[in-house]
Design a protein around this motif. Structure first.
Motif, PDB file in Angstrom:
ATOM      1  N   SER A 180       0.955  -1.209   0.111  1.00 32.73           N
ATOM      2  CA  SER A 180      -0.144   0.026  -0.013  1.00 32.73           C
ATOM      3  C   SER A 180       0.664   1.183   0.019  1.00 32.73           C
ATOM      4  CB  SER A 180      -0.921   0.009   1.341  1.00 32.73           C
ATOM      5  OG  SER A 180      -0.002   0.218   2.290  1.00 32.73           O
ATOM      6  N   ASN A 181       0.362   2.518  -0.318  1.00 36.86           N
ATOM      7  CA  ASN A 181       0.912   3.535  -0.246  1.00 36.86           C
ATOM      8  C   ASN A 181       1.619   3.662   1.313  1.00 36.86           C
ATOM      9  OD1 ASN A 181       0.059   3.599  -2.897  1.00 36.86           O
ATOM     10  ND2 ASN A 181      -0.380   6.019  -2.486  1.00 36.86           N
ATOM     11  N   ALA A 182       0.768   3.539   2.335  1.00 37.42           N
ATOM     12  CA  ALA A 182       1.304   3.711   3.485  1.00 37.42           C
ATOM     13  C   ALA A 182       2.291   2.834   3.768  1.00 37.42           C
ATOM     14  CB  ALA A 182       0.018   3.388   4.477  1.00 37.42           C
ATOM     15  N   GLU A 183       2.367   1.553   3.218  1.00 37.34           N
ATOM     16  CA  GLU A 183       3.686   0.580   3.619  1.00 37.34           C
ATOM     17  C   GLU A 183       4.888   1.234   3.029  1.00 37.34           C
ATOM     18  OE1 GLU A 183       1.773  -3.725   4.334  1.00 37.34           O
ATOM     19  OE2 GLU A 183       1.204  -2.850   2.178  1.00 37.34           O
ATOM     20  N   HIS A 184       4.545   1.651   1.770  1.00 40.95           N
ATOM     21  CA  HIS A 184       5.612   2.135   0.774  1.00 40.95           C
ATOM     22  C   HIS A 184       6.412   3.038   1.344  1.00 40.95           C
ATOM     23  CE1 HIS A 184       7.350   4.936  -2.180  1.00 40.95           C
ATOM     24  NE2 HIS A 184       7.759   3.772  -2.530  1.00 40.95           N
TER      25      HIS A 184
END
Length: 407
Positions: A180-184
Motif C-alpha cells: 500500500s501507499n502507507a507501507e511504501h
C-alpha cells in the motif's frame, strides 16, 4: 494537420477533444511539422521505436496530432491517437498539482515537516559513505513538503545509481506494486537519506510520499482524490492507475529488448490493478487526456471554466526552487534549467542543446513519454511512445523539430 490525421482523430472515445485548426493559422509551419513527422518515420522504419504519437498545440488549438508506426512490436495494429500508454513520471506533475490544491485550502504549509503527517520520518538519518561503509548521521533540519516537491528531500531511487543507500533501496520491497501507499512510505522512512534535506537535487520517490500525504490529508485514496479533483473536472476519462480489460487492444508496448542498448525491457501490465497507487509513476493515459492537462497548465490553471489551481500558485510551481546553493548534477535537468515544484523549468535562453523559451516547464516518463508547456509562445507539446532506451534522444529531437516550425 493531414487528412489522415484528421480521420484518425474521430476514433477517440469519451475524452472530449481540444479544438483544432490548420497549423498556419496558429503560426506553425505545416511543411516543417511534416519534416518532424518524416524524422519520426525514419526512426520507426529503422526499427528503433515501434510507434509514437505527437501533438503540437498553440493558442488554445491543436495544430498537429499524429500517430505513426505500430502500437506494439508484436502486433500489426497501427499506433492510434487513442492508444494507451504508461506515463510513469508524467504522473508526478498531476500529483504535484494535487498537493498544491490542498495547500490552497490551508491544510498545510510548504515548510511543514513531512513527519508532521507521516511520523515515521521523524527518526530518519542520513547515510554517509565512509571507506565503503555507511555511517548514519542525524538530520540538520527536518525534511519538508517543499523538499518533496522539488526533490531535495534526500530520498532517492534505486535505479539512479549504485551507492550504498541505493543498494539498500534495491534490496527492499519498494518496487512492489502489491504494497500500500502507507507501507511504501513507511519503508522509505526506514531507510537512510542520500544527503541532508535541502542540500542536493536527487530524483526520487519523493512524489510517492506526496501521494501518501494527499491520502492522509484528504481521507481518500490517491486514485479517488486525483479522479475527483483533477481528472474528472478536466474530463481526463482514460487516466488512472490501470485500465479495463476491454481496452487490451489499445495498449502501446515496447520492444522486449531495447534496440539501442540491448537491455531487457520490463514494464508493468496496464490491465493489472495495483495495490500501490504510485504518485511518482503509476498512471496510464492517452495523448488527448494528457493534452487536456497541458492546456489547463497553459491556461494558468483553468480549462473549460473549471479552475483546478490558482494562477499565482501555478506561477510558483513553474519557478526556480533550487537557486545556486542546491547541488544539481543530472541529465534529467539539462543545462540552462532548474527545478520547480513538480516540473523542470527553463532559466536561460542558451546553454541547453535545444531551442526553447525562458519560463517553459516540462517533465517526462521513463518509458518514453514527454510534454512541455511554453507560456511565452502559447504552445504545448505532448509526445507518447514506449521506448525506454530512446527517451532522451527523442526529447531533444522533438524540441528541435517543434521549435523549427514556430513562425
Amino acid at each position: 494537420m493531414t487528412s489522415q490525421t484528421a480521420a484518425k482523430r474521430t476514433s477517440i472515445p469519451q475524452t472530449p477533444p481540444l479544438p483544432q485548426a490548420q497549423p498556419e493559422s496558429l503560426g506553425l509551419s505545416p511543411s516543417r511539422l511534416q519534416r518532424m513527422s518524416d524524422a519520426f518515420k525514419r526512426d520507426i522504419d529503422e526499427g528503433t521505436i515501434p510507434g509514437v504519437t505527437v501533438m503540437v498545440a498553440r493558442r488554445g488549438q491543436i495544430g498537429w496530432f499524429e500517430a505513426l508506426g505500430r502500437q506494439s512490436p508484436t502486433a500489426s495494429a497501427p499506433m492510434a491517437l487513442n492508444s494507451i500508454f504508461r506515463i510513469f513520471s508524467m504522473t508526478k506533475p498531476i500529483v504535484s498539482i494535487g498537493i498544491m490544491m490542498l495547500l490552497e485550502e490551508g491544510h498545510f504549509l510548504l515548510n511543514d515537516p513531512v513527519a508532521k503527517y507521516i511520523p515515521e520520518f521523524a527518526d530518519q538519518k542520513v547515510g554517509v559513505e565512509n571507506n565503503g561503509k555507511l555511517e548514519l548521521v542525524p538530520l540538520v533540519r527536518p525534511m519538508t513538503i517543499h523538499d518533496l516537491l522539488r526533490h531535495t528531500s534526500g530520498i532517492t531511487y534505486d535505479h539512479t545509481g549504485n551507492g550504498l543507500v541505493q543498494q539498500l533501496y534495491q534490496q527492499s520491497r519498494l518496487r512492489s506494486r502489491k504494497i500500500s501507499n502507507a507501507e511504501h512510505a513507511a519503508l522509505v522512512a526506514s531507510l537512510p537519506l542520500m544527503c541532508q534535506p535541502g542540500a542536493e537535487w536527487n530524483y526520487s520517490r519523493s512524489t510517492d510520499i506526496l501521494g501518501r500525504i494527499i491520502e492522509i490529508v484528504s481521507g481518500k485514496t490517491l486514485g479517488a482524490f486525483l479522479t475527483e479533483r483533477i481528472l474528472a473536472p478536466l474530463q481526463m476519462t482514460e487516466t488512472a492507475f490501470h485500465t479495463a480489460s476491454e481496452n487490451a487492444d489499445r495498449l502501446a508496448e515496447a520492444f522486449a529488448t531495447d534496440p539501442w542498448n540491448g537491455d531487457k525491457v520490463q514494464l508493468f501490465n496496464m490491465l493489472d490493478k495495483p495495490v500501490m497507487e504510485s504518485g511518482g509513476g503509476g498512471l496510464v493515459s492517452t495523448t488527448m487526456d494528457y493534452a487536456r492537462f497541458c492546456q489547463m497548465l497553459l491556461n494558468g490553471g483553468m480549462l473549460d471554466g473549471n479552475r483546478i489551481i490558482g494562477r499565482k500558485t501555478l506561477d510558483l510551481m513553474a519557478s526556480d526552487h533550487l537557486g545556486p546553493k542546491v547541488k544539481l548534477q543530472s541529465h534529467l535537468v539539462p543545462a540552462g534549467h532548474s527545478f520547480g515544484l513538480g516540473f523542470a523549468v527553463r532559466t536561460a535562453s542558451g546553454m541547453a542543446p535545444f531551442a526553447g523559451s525562458l519560463g517553459q516547464f516540462f517533465w517526462s516518463g521513463m518509458a518514453g513519454t514527454f510534454f512541455w508547456i511554453d507560456p511565452k509562445e502559447e504552445l504545448f507539446t505532448v509526445f507518447m511512445s514506449q521506448g525506454p532506451g530512446q527517451r532522451e534522444y527523442f526529447r531533444t529531437l522533438l524540441r528541435s523539430l517543434v521549435y523549427a516550425a514556430v513562425e
